[in-house]
Write a protein that holds these residues in place. Structure first.
Motif, PDB file in Angstrom:
ATOM      1  N   GLY A 186       0.817  -1.203   0.000  1.00 16.86           N
ATOM      2  CA  GLY A 186       0.000   0.000   0.000  1.00 16.86           C
ATOM      3  C   GLY A 186       0.855   1.259   0.000  1.00 16.86           C
ATOM      4  N   ILE A 187       1.911   1.256   0.774  1.00 16.14           N
ATOM      5  CA  ILE A 187       2.814   2.413   0.833  1.00 16.14           C
ATOM      6  C   ILE A 187       3.490   2.615  -0.522  1.00 16.14           C
ATOM      7  CG2 ILE A 187       4.933   3.326   1.884  1.00 16.14           C
ATOM      8  CD1 ILE A 187       2.345   3.499   3.604  1.00 16.14           C
ATOM      9  N   LEU A 188       3.881   1.527  -1.173  1.00 14.59           N
ATOM     10  CA  LEU A 188       4.488   1.640  -2.503  1.00 14.59           C
ATOM     11  C   LEU A 188       3.504   2.255  -3.491  1.00 14.59           C
ATOM     12  CD1 LEU A 188       6.342  -1.794  -2.721  1.00 14.59           C
ATOM     13  CD2 LEU A 188       7.376   0.465  -2.361  1.00 14.59           C
ATOM     14  N   VAL A 189       2.258   1.803  -3.461  1.00 15.75           N
ATOM     15  CA  VAL A 189       1.241   2.336  -4.381  1.00 15.75           C
ATOM     16  C   VAL A 189       0.977   3.807  -4.075  1.00 15.75           C
ATOM     17  CG1 VAL A 189      -1.189   2.169  -5.088  1.00 15.75           C
ATOM     18  CG2 VAL A 189       0.185   0.089  -4.826  1.00 15.75           C
ATOM     19  N   LEU A 190       0.811   4.139  -2.795  1.00 16.98           N
ATOM     20  CA  LEU A 190       0.573   5.542  -2.439  1.00 16.98           C
ATOM     21  C   LEU A 190       1.748   6.428  -2.840  1.00 16.98           C
ATOM     22  CD1 LEU A 190      -1.083   5.148   1.082  1.00 16.98           C
ATOM     23  CD2 LEU A 190      -2.213   5.792  -1.066  1.00 16.98           C
ATOM     24  N   THR A 191       2.967   5.924  -2.652  1.00 18.32           N
ATOM     25  CA  THR A 191       4.152   6.693  -3.032  1.00 18.32           C
ATOM     26  C   THR A 191       4.160   6.966  -4.529  1.00 18.32           C
ATOM     27  OG1 THR A 191       5.426   5.818  -1.176  1.00 18.32           O
ATOM     28  CG2 THR A 191       6.684   6.708  -3.030  1.00 18.32           C
ATOM     29  N   GLU A 250       2.964  11.184  -6.927  1.00 17.90           N
ATOM     30  CA  GLU A 250       3.528  11.964  -8.043  1.00 17.90           C
ATOM     31  C   GLU A 250       2.437  12.429  -9.002  1.00 17.90           C
ATOM     32  OE1 GLU A 250       7.206  11.453 -11.081  1.00 17.90           O
ATOM     33  OE2 GLU A 250       5.858   9.743 -10.917  1.00 17.90           O
ATOM     34  N   ALA A 251       1.554  11.496  -9.385  1.00 18.12           N
ATOM     35  CA  ALA A 251       0.491  11.791 -10.353  1.00 18.12           C
ATOM     36  C   ALA A 251      -0.404  10.570 -10.472  1.00 18.12           C
ATOM     37  CB  ALA A 251       1.100  12.112 -11.723  1.00 18.12           C
ATOM     38  N   PRO A 252      -1.637  10.738 -10.969  1.00 15.27           N
ATOM     39  CA  PRO A 252      -2.499   9.573 -11.210  1.00 15.27           C
ATOM     40  C   PRO A 252      -1.842   8.618 -12.204  1.00 15.27           C
ATOM     41  CG  PRO A 252      -3.781  11.587 -11.315  1.00 15.27           C
ATOM     42  CD  PRO A 252      -2.320  11.993 -11.263  1.00 15.27           C
ATOM     43  N   LYS A 253      -2.078   7.327 -12.003  1.00 17.38           N
ATOM     44  CA  LYS A 253      -1.499   6.308 -12.900  1.00 17.38           C
ATOM     45  C   LYS A 253      -2.466   5.135 -13.028  1.00 17.38           C
ATOM     46  CE  LYS A 253       3.311   7.202 -11.573  1.00 17.38           C
ATOM     47  NZ  LYS A 253       3.089   8.172 -10.505  1.00 17.38           N
ATOM     48  N   TYR A 260      -0.509  -0.620 -15.167  1.00 12.29           N
ATOM     49  CA  TYR A 260       0.810  -0.921 -15.729  1.00 12.29           C
ATOM     50  C   TYR A 260       1.813   0.165 -15.359  1.00 12.29           C
ATOM     51  CZ  TYR A 260       4.551  -1.987 -18.989  1.00 12.29           C
ATOM     52  OH  TYR A 260       5.789  -2.274 -19.527  1.00 12.29           O
ATOM     53  N   ALA A 261       1.390   1.434 -15.404  1.00 12.49           N
ATOM     54  CA  ALA A 261       2.288   2.534 -15.041  1.00 12.49           C
ATOM     55  C   ALA A 261       2.685   2.439 -13.570  1.00 12.49           C
ATOM     56  CB  ALA A 261       1.634   3.873 -15.333  1.00 12.49           C
ATOM     57  N   LEU A 262       1.760   2.017 -12.712  1.00 15.83           N
ATOM     58  CA  LEU A 262       2.078   1.811 -11.297  1.00 15.83           C
ATOM     59  C   LEU A 262       3.122   0.714 -11.130  1.00 15.83           C
ATOM     60  CD1 LEU A 262      -1.474   2.093  -9.731  1.00 15.83           C
ATOM     61  CD2 LEU A 262       0.526   3.413  -9.007  1.00 15.83           C
ATOM     62  N   ILE A 263       2.919  -0.400 -11.799  1.00 18.76           N
ATOM     63  CA  ILE A 263       3.861  -1.524 -11.705  1.00 18.76           C
ATOM     64  C   ILE A 263       5.260  -1.083 -12.128  1.00 18.76           C
ATOM     65  CG2 ILE A 263       4.483  -3.747 -12.758  1.00 18.76           C
ATOM     66  CD1 ILE A 263       1.446  -4.412 -12.727  1.00 18.76           C
ATOM     67  N   LYS A 264       5.357  -0.385 -13.250  1.00 18.71           N
ATOM     68  CA  LYS A 264       6.668   0.052 -13.755  1.00 18.71           C
ATOM     69  C   LYS A 264       7.304   1.092 -12.820  1.00 18.71           C
ATOM     70  CE  LYS A 264       8.390  -1.316 -16.740  1.00 18.71           C
ATOM     71  NZ  LYS A 264       9.335  -2.428 -16.623  1.00 18.71           N
ATOM     72  N   ASP A 265       6.526   2.052 -12.346  1.00 15.37           N
ATOM     73  CA  ASP A 265       7.071   3.086 -11.465  1.00 15.37           C
ATOM     74  C   ASP A 265       7.580   2.471 -10.164  1.00 15.37           C
ATOM     75  OD1 ASP A 265       7.656   5.825 -10.718  1.00 15.37           O
ATOM     76  OD2 ASP A 265       5.905   5.722  -9.395  1.00 15.37           O
ATOM     77  N   ILE A 266       6.803   1.598  -9.555  1.00 18.21           N
ATOM     78  CA  ILE A 266       7.213   0.950  -8.305  1.00 18.21           C
ATOM     79  C   ILE A 266       8.472   0.132  -8.524  1.00 18.21           C
ATOM     80  CG2 ILE A 266       6.548  -0.813  -6.609  1.00 18.21           C
ATOM     81  CD1 ILE A 266       3.631   0.343  -6.941  1.00 18.21           C
ATOM     82  N   ARG A 316      -9.375   1.828 -22.207  1.00 13.07           N
ATOM     83  CA  ARG A 316      -9.468   0.576 -21.449  1.00 13.07           C
ATOM     84  C   ARG A 316      -8.644   0.590 -20.168  1.00 13.07           C
ATOM     85  NH1 ARG A 316      -7.819  -4.206 -24.983  1.00 13.07           N
ATOM     86  NH2 ARG A 316      -5.906  -3.045 -24.714  1.00 13.07           N
ATOM     87  N   ARG A 317      -7.981   1.666 -19.873  1.00 12.42           N
ATOM     88  CA  ARG A 317      -7.166   1.747 -18.668  1.00 12.42           C
ATOM     89  C   ARG A 317      -7.835   2.661 -17.661  1.00 12.42           C
ATOM     90  NH1 ARG A 317      -1.223   2.541 -21.382  1.00 12.42           N
ATOM     91  NH2 ARG A 317      -1.047   0.434 -22.178  1.00 12.42           N
ATOM     92  N   ARG A 318      -7.889   2.191 -16.417  1.00 12.57           N
ATOM     93  CA  ARG A 318      -8.490   2.995 -15.363  1.00 12.57           C
ATOM     94  C   ARG A 318      -7.392   3.553 -14.475  1.00 12.57           C
ATOM     95  NH1 ARG A 318     -13.855   2.615 -12.220  1.00 12.57           N
ATOM     96  NH2 ARG A 318     -14.292   3.423 -14.249  1.00 12.57           N
ATOM     97  N   PRO A 319      -7.165   4.857 -14.514  1.00  9.59           N
ATOM     98  CA  PRO A 319      -6.164   5.441 -13.623  1.00  9.59           C
ATOM     99  C   PRO A 319      -6.720   5.628 -12.206  1.00  9.59           C
ATOM    100  CG  PRO A 319      -7.059   7.121 -15.062  1.00  9.59           C
ATOM    101  CD  PRO A 319      -7.706   5.817 -15.453  1.00  9.59           C
TER     102      PRO A 319
END
Length: 106
Positions: free
Chosen positions: A13-18, A22-25, A28-34, A68-71
């Protein structure tokens, strides 16, 4: 015990919140950023499980889907929770590092 075995669901949860701080994602963008900033690869099931828990707690909210992507974006409550948790983690890290340094000096 491995590094990954000590991580709990709250860490996810902390990784996702971190990442969302920065910005909505979208997923897939969350997975890559983390993976980029933490060196942790979350699988889709793990990520969406964490997002569901964070959403239920009012810490993140979905935005309208596009292509098809939900940010998702972090809420004000999510920002405050993240700030509290990171401040606590920084304090613990500072104490731990100081103790390791003191033990090495013995």
């Amino acid at each position: 015990m491995t590094r990954d075995s000590i991580r709990g669901s709250s860490d996810r949860g902390i990784l996702v919140l971190t990442s969302l701080a920065e910005a909505p994602k979208h997923g897939y963008a969350l997975i890559k950023d983390i993976e980029d900033f933490a060196g942790v690869r979350l699988g889709p099931g793990t990520l969406y499980g964490a997002l569901a828990m964070l959403e239920a707690a009012g810490l993140v909210e979905p935005l309208p889907a596009g292509d098809r992507r939900r940010p998702y974006r972090i809420t004000a409550a999510g920002q405050e929770q993240l700030r509290e948790r990171l401040t606590e983690a920084a304090r613990i890290a500072e104490v731990g590092l100081r103790r390791i340094a003191a033990a090495g000096a013995l």
